[in-house]
Design a protein around this motif. Structure first.
Motif, PDB file in Angstrom:
ATOM      1  N   GLY A  40     -79.044  99.998  48.317  1.00  0.00           N
ATOM      2  CA  GLY A  40     -79.998  98.903  48.307  1.00  0.00           C
ATOM      3  C   GLY A  40     -80.845  98.823  47.058  1.00  0.00           C
ATOM      4  N   ASP A  41     -80.791  99.833  46.189  1.00  0.00           N
ATOM      5  CA  ASP A  41     -81.549  99.775  44.942  1.00  0.00           C
ATOM      6  C   ASP A  41     -80.905  98.767  43.996  1.00  0.00           C
ATOM      7  N   PHE A  42     -81.706  98.260  43.075  1.00  0.00           N
ATOM      8  CA  PHE A  42     -81.238  97.224  42.151  1.00  0.00           C
ATOM      9  C   PHE A  42     -81.299  97.740  40.724  1.00  0.00           C
ATOM     10  N   ARG A  43     -80.211  97.551  39.989  1.00  0.00           N
ATOM     11  CA  ARG A  43     -80.148  98.000  38.605  1.00  0.00           C
ATOM     12  C   ARG A  43     -79.792  96.829  37.703  1.00  0.00           C
ATOM     13  N   CYS A  44     -80.392  96.804  36.527  1.00  0.00           N
ATOM     14  CA  CYS A  44     -80.033  95.794  35.553  1.00  0.00           C
ATOM     15  C   CYS A  44     -80.525  96.242  34.179  1.00  0.00           C
ATOM     16  N   SER A  45     -80.118  95.523  33.150  1.00  0.00           N
ATOM     17  CA  SER A  45     -80.574  95.829  31.797  1.00  0.00           C
ATOM     18  C   SER A  45     -80.813  94.535  31.047  1.00  0.00           C
ATOM     19  N   SER A  46     -81.645  94.602  30.011  1.00  0.00           N
ATOM     20  CA  SER A  46     -81.940  93.443  29.180  1.00  0.00           C
ATOM     21  C   SER A  46     -82.310  93.926  27.788  1.00  0.00           C
ATOM     22  N   ASP A  47     -81.958  93.128  26.779  1.00  0.00           N
ATOM     23  CA  ASP A  47     -82.224  93.490  25.389  1.00  0.00           C
ATOM     24  C   ASP A  47     -83.389  92.687  24.829  1.00  0.00           C
ATOM     25  N   LEU A  48     -84.230  93.360  24.058  1.00  0.00           N
ATOM     26  CA  LEU A  48     -85.360  92.727  23.389  1.00  0.00           C
ATOM     27  C   LEU A  48     -85.201  92.982  21.899  1.00  0.00           C
ATOM     28  N   ASP A  49     -84.951  91.928  21.133  1.00  0.00           N
ATOM     29  CA  ASP A  49     -84.736  92.045  19.689  1.00  0.00           C
ATOM     30  C   ASP A  49     -86.040  91.723  18.987  1.00  0.00           C
ATOM     31  N   VAL A  50     -86.673  92.754  18.405  1.00  0.00           N
ATOM     32  CA  VAL A  50     -87.986  92.607  17.791  1.00  0.00           C
ATOM     33  C   VAL A  50     -87.833  92.535  16.278  1.00  0.00           C
ATOM     34  N   GLU A  51     -88.321  91.449  15.699  1.00  0.00           N
ATOM     35  CA  GLU A  51     -88.188  91.246  14.261  1.00  0.00           C
ATOM     36  C   GLU A  51     -88.835  92.390  13.485  1.00  0.00           C
ATOM     37  N   GLY A  52     -88.081  92.959  12.568  1.00  0.00           N
ATOM     38  CA  GLY A  52     -88.584  94.041  11.738  1.00  0.00           C
ATOM     39  C   GLY A  52     -88.502  95.409  12.378  1.00  0.00           C
ATOM     40  N   MET A  53     -88.152  95.492  13.672  1.00  0.00           N
ATOM     41  CA  MET A  53     -88.070  96.777  14.361  1.00  0.00           C
ATOM     42  C   MET A  53     -86.682  97.045  14.923  1.00  0.00           C
ATOM     43  N   GLY A  54     -85.904  96.006  15.168  1.00  0.00           N
ATOM     44  CA  GLY A  54     -84.569  96.188  15.708  1.00  0.00           C
ATOM     45  C   GLY A  54     -84.478  95.778  17.167  1.00  0.00           C
ATOM     46  N   CYS A  55     -83.350  96.089  17.771  1.00  0.00           N
ATOM     47  CA  CYS A  55     -83.083  95.715  19.155  1.00  0.00           C
ATOM     48  C   CYS A  55     -83.330  96.902  20.087  1.00  0.00           C
ATOM     49  N   PHE A  56     -83.959  96.626  21.225  1.00  0.00           N
ATOM     50  CA  PHE A  56     -84.238  97.662  22.213  1.00  0.00           C
ATOM     51  C   PHE A  56     -83.623  97.247  23.542  1.00  0.00           C
ATOM     52  N   ARG A  57     -82.970  98.182  24.182  1.00  0.00           N
ATOM     53  CA  ARG A  57     -82.395  97.909  25.495  1.00  0.00           C
ATOM     54  C   ARG A  57     -83.279  98.508  26.582  1.00  0.00           C
ATOM     55  N   PHE A  58     -83.645  97.676  27.529  1.00  0.00           N
ATOM     56  CA  PHE A  58     -84.415  98.122  28.683  1.00  0.00           C
ATOM     57  C   PHE A  58     -83.478  98.187  29.883  1.00  0.00           C
ATOM     58  N   THR A  59     -83.466  99.324  30.521  1.00  0.00           N
ATOM     59  CA  THR A  59     -82.639  99.537  31.708  1.00  0.00           C
ATOM     60  C   THR A  59     -83.568  99.778  32.890  1.00  0.00           C
ATOM     61  N   PHE A  60     -83.424  98.985  33.931  1.00  0.00           N
ATOM     62  CA  PHE A  60     -84.340  99.032  35.073  1.00  0.00           C
ATOM     63  C   PHE A  60     -83.629  99.517  36.330  1.00  0.00           C
ATOM     64  N   LEU A  61     -84.367 100.255  37.138  1.00  0.00           N
ATOM     65  CA  LEU A  61     -83.935 100.628  38.484  1.00  0.00           C
ATOM     66  C   LEU A  61     -85.098 100.327  39.420  1.00  0.00           C
ATOM     67  N   LEU A  62     -84.912  99.363  40.317  1.00  0.00           N
ATOM     68  CA  LEU A  62     -85.946  98.986  41.279  1.00  0.00           C
ATOM     69  C   LEU A  62     -85.550  99.506  42.652  1.00  0.00           C
ATOM     70  N   ARG A  63     -86.395 100.318  43.238  1.00  0.00           N
ATOM     71  CA  ARG A  63     -86.104 100.889  44.546  1.00  0.00           C
ATOM     72  C   ARG A  63     -86.081  99.811  45.628  1.00  0.00           C
ATOM     73  N   SER A  64     -85.299 100.038  46.645  1.00  0.00           N
ATOM     74  CA  SER A  64     -85.137  99.050  47.717  1.00  0.00           C
ATOM     75  C   SER A  64     -86.456  98.755  48.420  1.00  0.00           C
TER      76      SER A  64
END
Length: 279
Positions: A175-199
């Motif tokens: 029942g837990d939920f997992r997903c990821s999303s990328d945040l591309d910050v100018e001058g710093m590069g791209c960061f990947r956020f990986t989330f786990l939300l408990r049920s």
């Protein structure tokens, strides 16, 4: 224990200052007395229910106070909003104030316990700051923590606080939920956020759990992008992708705990951009 109990309430319970029944009574009284700006505006005939829903929907796209959005959309005058905010400030009560009013805790004891709690939170914040300060993604992670700290109370009605988790991800449960999303910050590069939300967190949301979880994460990412923009950092955000994800090998790991014990996790790590676009 009710999900409405906040961290201060749990601290008072742990210190033996109140009994569970007394705490539940205070939470009920606080919930009955404290009213949101939208509800106050409807009661006074300043907003319709439809306008409140419209502004709430806009809040999922933009990190802005309800009243300010209502004014910007022309639903309410600034002077009327100021009156509502004054009324809210006069009538709304903190949990500690309710407990004192009900006679469950005397004012002196409450004051001392709140000072203790504030000192503990200050030490936790200092520790978290020292952990983040040594990481290359400090600014991005801090923006994400503040975005989560706004979105969770706003849309789930629960408060969260963060503690460093370390670099070993926890496994998702049924029942837990997992997903990821990328945040591309100018001058710093791209960061990947990986989330786990408990049920337990998802169960408090309306509608389909995973779909709502995805919507919540997208809102958090927009809020983080807005906070970076206020620091002069331009960022683009790819929409969150649900399902099985690869946990980052390196980066910052954060555990987000609610008063009910339900937990969310996220990891942020530098990532090779894969055509991240605006969401």
């Amino acid at each position: 224990m009710s999900a409405d109990v906040n961290f201060i309430g749990l601290y008072l319970l742990a210190r033996g200052a109140v009994e569970p029944g007394q705490l539940q009574e205070a939470v009920r009284v606080q919930r009955e007395r404290n009213r949101r700006i939208g509800a106050l505006a409807v009661a006074r005939g300043l907003l319709t229910e439809e306008q409140v829903e419209e502004v709430l929907a806009a809040q999922s796209r933009e990190d802005c106070q309800f009243g300010d959005l209502a004014v910007r959309r022309g639903h309410i005058e600034r002077g009327d909003l100021d009156d509502l905010l004054f009324s809210q400030n006069v009538t709304n009560m903190l949990l500690g104030e309710v407990l004192v009013e009900l006679g469950h805790v005397d004012p002196e004891t409450m004051g001392a316990l709140l000072d203790e709690f504030a000192a503990l939170e200050e030490r936790r914040g200092d520790l978290l700051g020292r952990v983040l300060q040594g990481q290359a993604e400090y600014v991005v992670t801090r923006a994400m923590l503040r975005a989560v700290g706004t979105a969770f109370p706003r849309f789930l009605g629960i408060s969260v606080k963060a503690d460093p988790l370390g670099r070993v991800p926890e496994k998702a449960g049924p029942g837990d939920f997992r997903c990821s999303s990328d945040l591309d910050v100018e001058g710093m590069g791209c960061f990947r956020f990986t989330f786990l939300l408990r049920s337990d967190i998802l169960s408090g949301m309306a509608g389909d759990g995973p779909a709502d979880g995805l919507s919540l994460v997208n809102t958090v990412m927009r809020y983080a992008r807005g906070r970076l923009a206020r620091r002069g950092l331009s960022a683009t955000c790819a929409g969150a992708r649900p399902g099985r994800v690869d946990w980052p090998v390196d980066g910052a790991a954060m555990r987000l705990v609610t008063p009910a014990g339900a937990m969310a996790l996220f990891w942020v790590a530098p990532w090779q951009a894969e055509g991240a676009g605006t969401e």
